[in-house]
Design an enzyme around this catalytic site. Structure first.
Site, PDB file in Angstrom:
ATOM      1  N   HIS A 112     159.781-102.488  -1.664  1.00 42.54           N
ATOM      2  CA  HIS A 112     158.392-102.614  -2.145  1.00 42.54           C
ATOM      3  C   HIS A 112     157.782-101.305  -2.652  1.00 42.54           C
ATOM      4  O   HIS A 112     156.620-101.002  -2.384  1.00 42.54           O
ATOM      5  CB  HIS A 112     157.516-103.201  -1.046  1.00 42.54           C
ATOM      6  CG  HIS A 112     157.794-104.646  -0.751  1.00 42.54           C
ATOM      7  ND1 HIS A 112     158.382-105.492  -1.666  1.00 42.54           N
ATOM      8  CD2 HIS A 112     157.565-105.393   0.370  1.00 42.54           C
ATOM      9  CE1 HIS A 112     158.491-106.710  -1.114  1.00 42.54           C
ATOM     10  NE2 HIS A 112     158.013-106.671   0.105  1.00 42.54           N
ATOM     11  N   HIS A 170     151.497-109.914  -2.262  1.00 41.04           N
ATOM     12  CA  HIS A 170     152.125-110.171  -0.967  1.00 41.04           C
ATOM     13  C   HIS A 170     151.181-110.860   0.018  1.00 41.04           C
ATOM     14  O   HIS A 170     151.102-110.486   1.182  1.00 41.04           O
ATOM     15  CB  HIS A 170     152.616-108.842  -0.382  1.00 41.04           C
ATOM     16  CG  HIS A 170     153.856-108.962   0.461  1.00 41.04           C
ATOM     17  ND1 HIS A 170     153.853-109.531   1.709  1.00 41.04           N
ATOM     18  CD2 HIS A 170     155.137-108.576   0.241  1.00 41.04           C
ATOM     19  CE1 HIS A 170     155.068-109.476   2.228  1.00 41.04           C
ATOM     20  NE2 HIS A 170     155.880-108.901   1.352  1.00 41.04           N
ATOM     21  N   GLU A 203     156.370-114.813  -3.121  1.00 43.54           N
ATOM     22  CA  GLU A 203     156.224-113.666  -4.024  1.00 43.54           C
ATOM     23  C   GLU A 203     156.956-113.947  -5.331  1.00 43.54           C
ATOM     24  O   GLU A 203     158.182-113.904  -5.391  1.00 43.54           O
ATOM     25  CB  GLU A 203     156.805-112.410  -3.358  1.00 43.54           C
ATOM     26  CG  GLU A 203     156.219-112.102  -1.986  1.00 43.54           C
ATOM     27  CD  GLU A 203     157.175-111.263  -1.147  1.00 43.54           C
ATOM     28  OE1 GLU A 203     157.504-110.134  -1.575  1.00 43.54           O
ATOM     29  OE2 GLU A 203     157.612-111.748  -0.080  1.00 43.54           O
TER      30      GLU A 203
END
Length: 376
Positions: free
Chosen positions: A137, A209, A341
């Site tokens: 991420h 997210h 996601e």
């Protein structure tokens, strides 16, 4: 005189109708709003929470810290409002160590990059290995931990966020100029439009997210939610969740969500729970419906649309009840929420057979995802 009376009556009727329409439009327009309030400070900058409200009373709140969605308030089948995402009651929660990306924007590269390395145009780039030896991420300080510039949009319930990710930030090449627009529509959809340009070739994979629980806290887990994913295949992963390159068929396996089923039905058959990328049944980059989520107790139904080729379904496997400053002091234990996601595939820069994730100068990165809420 008779004709004159008829004409006068018609005129009065038309004026009355037009006047009524104008009043209704004005009334609805006043309900479509964006408000803001202070939400603390971060690095001596003011953090603001912006709340988008539509004519139906649905609300979405967003921070300029991390582009974080803090609330999504929708009605259940009895018309009662409820907040359907996990989150915190203060900025302290969002900046606490171990916050698992609740509601935030993810980048420069969402999901994992193997061993925190990739090669591009003959140069090897090294990223933070912040997840079991992999980069996750965006690294140690991804886009969910930075301040974005926020600008309320006129004439719509929209908020535009912009951020310049500088060349070398978290090891990535190129100055990346990013724009994300959150829009709450009249039909109870949260639209997220992503766009970016660069001055040097770079990997990019932006997403959001949010952790959903459509019970609005009444159920402690999402195991009784019914999920459908329009995907016949998924990206097989190794022990550290890096794709092997294989795309197995889901049919007859616990990964099969082609027909809606309860998340808890097969989850014990998946080591560690669901945290995989599904290869969507799409042939292009048009905006399509790709997933549905339903909670029978509340009647809430969510439909997910995206232009992206994949979706990461994560079943909250690392939630353990230890997070602090949670909403209403809720204990977010194992499987308290789930993420959907929308994305390109994990480890895309190192997997030449996967859809392209490299953005070059002169090109524009863009994708749209939306989450539409209703009741059954």
């Amino acid at each position: 005189m008779k004709h004159l009376s008829i004409l006068l009556a018609a005129s009065v009727f038309l004026f009355s109708c037009n006047n009524s329409t104008e009043k209704t439009a004005t009334k609805n327009e006043t309900k479509m709003s964006i408000t803001e309030k202070p939400f603390g400070t971060f690095n001596n900058e003011t953090v603001t929470e912006y709340t988008l409200t539509n004519a139906s009373g649905m609300q979405v709140s967003i921070l300029n810290y991390g582009g974080t969605v803090t609330k999504i308030i929708t009605k259940d089948k009895e018309g009662k409002d409820g907040d359907v995402i996990l989150g915190y009651d203060s900025l302290a929660g969002y900046i606490q160590k171990g916050n698992p990306y609740f509601g935030c924007l993810i980048g420069r590269y969402g999901n994992r990059i193997a061993k925190g390395k990739f090669t591009l145009d003959g140069a090897t780039y090294t990223l933070a290995q912040n997840n079991n030896g992999q980069s996750l991420h965006g690294g140690l300080k991804g886009y969910g931990k930075v301040m974005w510039k926020a600008e309320k949009q006129t004439g719509d319930s929209s908020l535009k966020l912009t951020y310049l990710s500088k060349d070398g930030e978290e090891g990535y090449p190129g100055n990346l100029s990013i724009e994300v627009i959150y829009t709450l529509t009249a039909d109870n959809s949260l639209n997220i439009d992503y766009a970016a340009t660069t001055d040097k070739a770079t990997p990019i994979n932006l997403t959001n997210h949010c952790y959903f629980n459509l019970s609005a806290g009444k159920d402690s887990t999402i195991l009784n939610h019914d999920l459908m994913l329009k995907a016949d295949k998924f990206t097989e992963v190794d022990a550290v969740l890096i794709p092997t390159g294989k795309l197995p068929d889901v049919k007859g396996t616990p990964m099969d969500f082609t027909a809606a089923k309860k998340i808890g039905r097969d989850i014990d058959s998946v080591k560690g729970g669901y945290d995989h990328n599904w290869v969507l049944n799409k042939t292009g980059n048009a905006l399509e419906s790709i997933a549905t989520l339903y909670h029978a107790g509340s009647g809430r139904f969510m439909e997910v649309f995206t232009t992206e080729p994949g979706v990461q379904f994560y079943s909250g496997n690392f939630l353990d009840g230890t997070l602090t400053n949670t909403k209403n002091n809720q204990q977010y234990a194992l499987h308290a929420g789930l993420c959907l996601e929308t994305q390109h595939f994990p480890d895309g820069p190192n997997q030449p057979s996967f859809p392209n994730t490299i953005l070059k100068p002169g090109e524009k990165y863009s994708h749209t995802s939306l989450y539409k809420f209703s009741v059954r």
